[in-house]
Design a protein around this motif. Sequence first.
Motif, PDB file in Angstrom:
ATOM      1  N   TRP A  54       1.468  -0.873  -3.559  1.00  0.00           N
ATOM      2  CA  TRP A  54       2.197  -0.224  -4.970  1.00  0.00           C
ATOM      3  C   TRP A  54       1.956   1.028  -4.929  1.00  0.00           C
ATOM      4  N   LEU A  89       9.606  -1.576  -5.538  1.00  0.00           N
ATOM      5  CA  LEU A  89       8.918  -2.657  -5.445  1.00  0.00           C
ATOM      6  C   LEU A  89       9.772  -3.849  -5.652  1.00  0.00           C
ATOM      7  N   HIS A  93       6.242  -8.349  -3.589  1.00  0.00           N
ATOM      8  CA  HIS A  93       5.491  -7.617  -3.535  1.00  0.00           C
ATOM      9  C   HIS A  93       4.259  -7.697  -4.599  1.00  0.00           C
ATOM     10  N   LEU A  94       4.467  -8.192  -5.673  1.00  0.00           N
ATOM     11  CA  LEU A  94       3.652  -8.477  -6.787  1.00  0.00           C
ATOM     12  C   LEU A  94       2.354  -9.054  -6.633  1.00  0.00           C
ATOM     13  N   SER A  95       2.400 -10.023  -5.513  1.00  0.00           N
ATOM     14  CA  SER A  95       1.101 -10.774  -5.273  1.00  0.00           C
ATOM     15  C   SER A  95       0.502 -10.147  -4.364  1.00  0.00           C
ATOM     16  N   ASN A 100      -3.773  -6.383  -6.570  1.00  0.00           N
ATOM     17  CA  ASN A 100      -4.311  -7.143  -7.739  1.00  0.00           C
ATOM     18  C   ASN A 100      -5.936  -7.268  -7.948  1.00  0.00           C
ATOM     19  N   SER A 123       7.612   1.247 -11.395  1.00  0.00           N
ATOM     20  CA  SER A 123       8.620  -0.043 -11.423  1.00  0.00           C
ATOM     21  C   SER A 123       8.399  -0.699 -12.723  1.00  0.00           C
ATOM     22  N   LEU A 125       9.028  -3.908 -12.591  1.00  0.00           N
ATOM     23  CA  LEU A 125       8.774  -5.171 -12.517  1.00  0.00           C
ATOM     24  C   LEU A 125       7.049  -5.138 -12.519  1.00  0.00           C
ATOM     25  N   LEU A 126       6.560  -4.222 -11.849  1.00  0.00           N
ATOM     26  CA  LEU A 126       5.119  -3.724 -12.224  1.00  0.00           C
ATOM     27  C   LEU A 126       4.562  -3.682 -13.353  1.00  0.00           C
ATOM     28  N   ARG A 129       4.337  -7.137 -15.023  1.00  0.00           N
ATOM     29  CA  ARG A 129       3.056  -7.692 -14.682  1.00  0.00           C
ATOM     30  C   ARG A 129       1.893  -7.196 -15.089  1.00  0.00           C
TER      31      ARG A 129
END
Length: 305
Positions: A54, A89, A93-95, A100, A123, A125-126, A129
């Motif tokens: 990340w 990302l 990639h978020l997992s 995390n 990002s 997306l990030l 999340r």
Amino acid sequence: MNRPLGTARFHLPGLFAFYEFYQAFFPLFFSRPEYFYPDAAIASVYGAPAGCIWGGGRVGDGENNAEDVLALLGEYGISARLTFSNSLLRPEHLSDRKCNRLCSLFEKKGLESGVPNGVIVHSELLTDRLKKEYPGLYLVSSTTKVLTDFDDFKAELDRDEFRFVVPDFRLNKRFDRLASLSDAEKAKVEFLCNECCDIGCTERKACYENVSRKCLGEPCPDHICRAPGGSEGYRFSRAMESPAFIGTDAIRDVYLPMGFSDFKIEGRGLGSAVLLEFLLYYLTKPEYRLKVREELYLDSMLDLF
């Protein structure tokens, strides 16, 4: 995260890479206040360990244990920020387990200490999340977005997701527009003070994307900057000559009276000796700079490089 009136709050680089340096510097800063400007505070330290997909502003900046890093900052009431500003990302990639786990740990330790920790993010997306999974972390909109249009920057300030927004350094002197911001908007601005990149550079976004690809493990050549001075590497002396540079006099005479209080110092990959020069300049009274330099250079446990 309090903001005493008239205090310049500095956000420092190298959360992991400069852990040993900060082990020596923080006790000096907090035990010898007469050495340092009374209106200068250390608000946060930012960075990311090596191997974080990340990451994005710079490739990971060290391998020190996150528990130790957080314990050090917690001892002094300083916020820790993860630099997770990768711009490329994708949902898969978020997992990532490592990233995390770090977010979970930073959130937990911040809640325990009462000094929230944060994440510098690019990002969308990030961002989504982190808001959902780690609400105890505050978010900082990264300068890697290269928001050079003031209207785009203002729109970013108006987003509720972000506690701070770091504008592109080329907006640092747009006083005509900066003066028109509301008090709430000014409280969210975090200026990048000591950028060395040429003010006319058009490759900044491509440079950051190159780092993002490297953090993702994608094979790619190094980005070769063609801007003036780009091949020479960082020079603080050149940064100080930039029309976008924010020095100590400007902070106290211009920015603080205008209602701005947050200032970011870049330098994660520059080495601890260069970091010391930044801290001598921004935090230390001129008559005590030699004393601070001697204290740190003579520390037998510290290897400045």
